[in-house]
Design a protein around this motif. Structure first.
Motif, mmCIF file in Angstrom:
data_model
loop_
_atom_site.group_PDB
_atom_site.id
_atom_site.type_symbol
_atom_site.label_atom_id
_atom_site.label_comp_id
_atom_site.label_asym_id
_atom_site.label_seq_id
_atom_site.Cartn_x
_atom_site.Cartn_y
_atom_site.Cartn_z
ATOM 1 N N LEU A 16 0.837 -1.199 0.000
ATOM 2 C CA LEU A 16 0.000 0.000 0.000
ATOM 3 C C LEU A 16 0.873 1.252 0.000
ATOM 4 C CD1 LEU A 16 -2.808 1.315 0.165
ATOM 5 C CD2 LEU A 16 -2.637 1.141 2.670
ATOM 6 N N LEU A 20 0.753 4.235 -2.824
ATOM 7 C CA LEU A 20 0.459 5.642 -2.512
ATOM 8 C C LEU A 20 1.622 6.559 -2.877
ATOM 9 C CD1 LEU A 20 -1.458 5.325 0.894
ATOM 10 C CD2 LEU A 20 -2.377 5.483 -1.416
ATOM 11 N N GLU A 267 -6.453 0.397 -1.142
ATOM 12 C CA GLU A 267 -6.288 1.711 -1.768
ATOM 13 C C GLU A 267 -7.602 2.190 -2.380
ATOM 14 O OE1 GLU A 267 -3.397 3.796 -5.120
ATOM 15 O OE2 GLU A 267 -4.121 1.741 -5.420
#
Length: 282
Positions: A16, A20, A267
Motif C-alpha cells: 500500500l 500511494l 487503496e
C-alpha cells in the motif's frame, strides 16, 4: 496535501505504501523498530493507516513478526484535530477512545463487500497452503471445513472446485441446510469427534476450541489440519506433536500470499471513502 502515515502490519501495508507513494502523495511508513515519542510523531499526520487487523492482542499494534513496537494507548494519545484513522477490526474500546479525540474512523472490515473479498483472499491462501503441504493427489480426498461463515464458505467453494469431497461442520441446522444446498456434505456437533478420522484435510475457521487432544490423536495418518481462525483457535498445536496428523498455521493469509491484491483493494476503498465525503487523499 494530506500527510499520511502507515503504521505496522504486513506485506499488505508495505505494498500500500508503494502504491500511494507512486501517486506522489505525502506518505510516510514505519514498519519496524521502536517508535520513540510515538504520540508526538503521530500528531504530525492527518491520516493514520493501521493494519488489518489493527491488533491481535488488544494492547499493541499488529506488526508482522512484532517488528514494530507501539502500543494502542500511544496511538490514541496521538489522535487529535479530527484525524482520520483507517484499519480493520477495531475493538469497541479503541473506537470509544478514538471518538473521544474526535477522530474519524474507517473500519475496512466493517464494509461487508470488503470483508467478503478478504475472505476469498484467505480461501485462496488456504488452497496454496494445501498444495504446499501435501505430496498427494487431492482430487476426491475428503476435506472438512469447520464453520460456514465468510471464510468457511469461500474455502469450501474453492476446495470443491479442486475436486475434493467437502464436508462442512456447523452447529446450526439451517446453516447445514445451506451448505448441503451448495453441494457439500455436512456433520453436526455430535458427529464431529466420531468422524474426525475420516478426513485427509481439515480447515478450521472457528475461533473456538473444537478439537481436544483425543480428537487430534484420532485424526487420519498423514492428515493435515489448517488453522485459519484467530485465537483461541480450533485446536492446540502442541497436541499434534505425538499424533499422526500435521498442524499448519494459516493466520494472515491475505498478507502472506495475496498482498498485492489486498493492497490494491485497500487503496480503492480508501479513495472511495474520501470521495463520499467530497474529499481526496491529495
Amino acid at each position: 496535501m494530506k500527510k499520511i502515515l502507515i503504521l505496522g502490519g504486513d506485506r499488505r501495508q508495505k505494498e500500500l505504501f508503494s502504491l500511494l507513494t507512486s501517486r506522489e502523495l505525502d506518505c510516510t511508513a514505519v514498519f519496524e523498530g521502536e517508535l520513540l515519542n510515538a504520540s508526538d510523531f503521530i500528531r504530525g499526520f492527518d491520516v493514520i493507516i493501521l493494519p488489518v487487523p489493527f491488533s491481535k492482542d488488544g494492547k499493541n499494534l499488529f506488526s508482522e513478526n512484532t517488528a514494530l513496537k507501539i502500543s494502542l494507548s500511544d496511538i490514541i494519545s496521538g489522535l487529535e484535530n479530527e484525524k482520520c484513522v483507517i484499519g480493520g477490526s477495531f475493538s469497541e474500546n479503541f473506537l470509544s477512545l478514538a471518538k473521544e479525540k474526535d477522530a474519524k474512523i474507517f473500519d475496512l472490515l466493517g464494509e461487508r463487500d470488503f470483508a467478503l473479498f478478504n475472505a476469498y483472499l484467505t480461501a485462496q491462501g488456504a488452497i496454496r497452503l494445501l498444495l504446499e503441504n501435501t505430496e498427494d493427489y487431492v482430487v476426491s480426498k475428503r476435506a472438512l471445513v469447520t464453520g460456514f461463515g465468510k471464510v468457511g464458505k469461500a474455502t469450501a467453494y474453492f476446495l470443491s472446485a479442486l475436486g475434493l469431497d467437502v464436508y462442512v461442520f456447523a452447529r446450526r441446522s439451517e446453516i447445514r441446510t445451506h451448505a448441503r444446498a451448495l453441494g457439500h456434505k455436512t456433520i453436526n456437533e455430535t458427529e464431529l469427534s466420531q468422524s474426525v478420522h475420516l478426513f485427509d484435510f481439515i480447515f478450521n475457521t472457528v475461533p473456538k476450541r473444537l478439537f481436544e487432544k483425543e480428537d487430534v490423536l484420532h485424526m487420519k495418518n498423514r492428515a493435515v489440519y489448517f488453522e485459519l481462525a484467530s485465537a483461541p483457535f480450533g485446536a492446540d498445536e502442541a497436541d499434534f506433536e505425538k499424533g499422526k496428523a500435521a498442524f499448519v498455521f494459516g493466520g494472515g493469509l491475505p498478507g502472506r500470499f495475496c498482498f498485492f491484491a489486498a493492497a490494491k483493494e485497500i487503496e480503492k476503498r480508501i479513495d472511495r471513502y474520501f470521495e463520499k465525503q467530497g474529499d481526496t487523499l491529495d
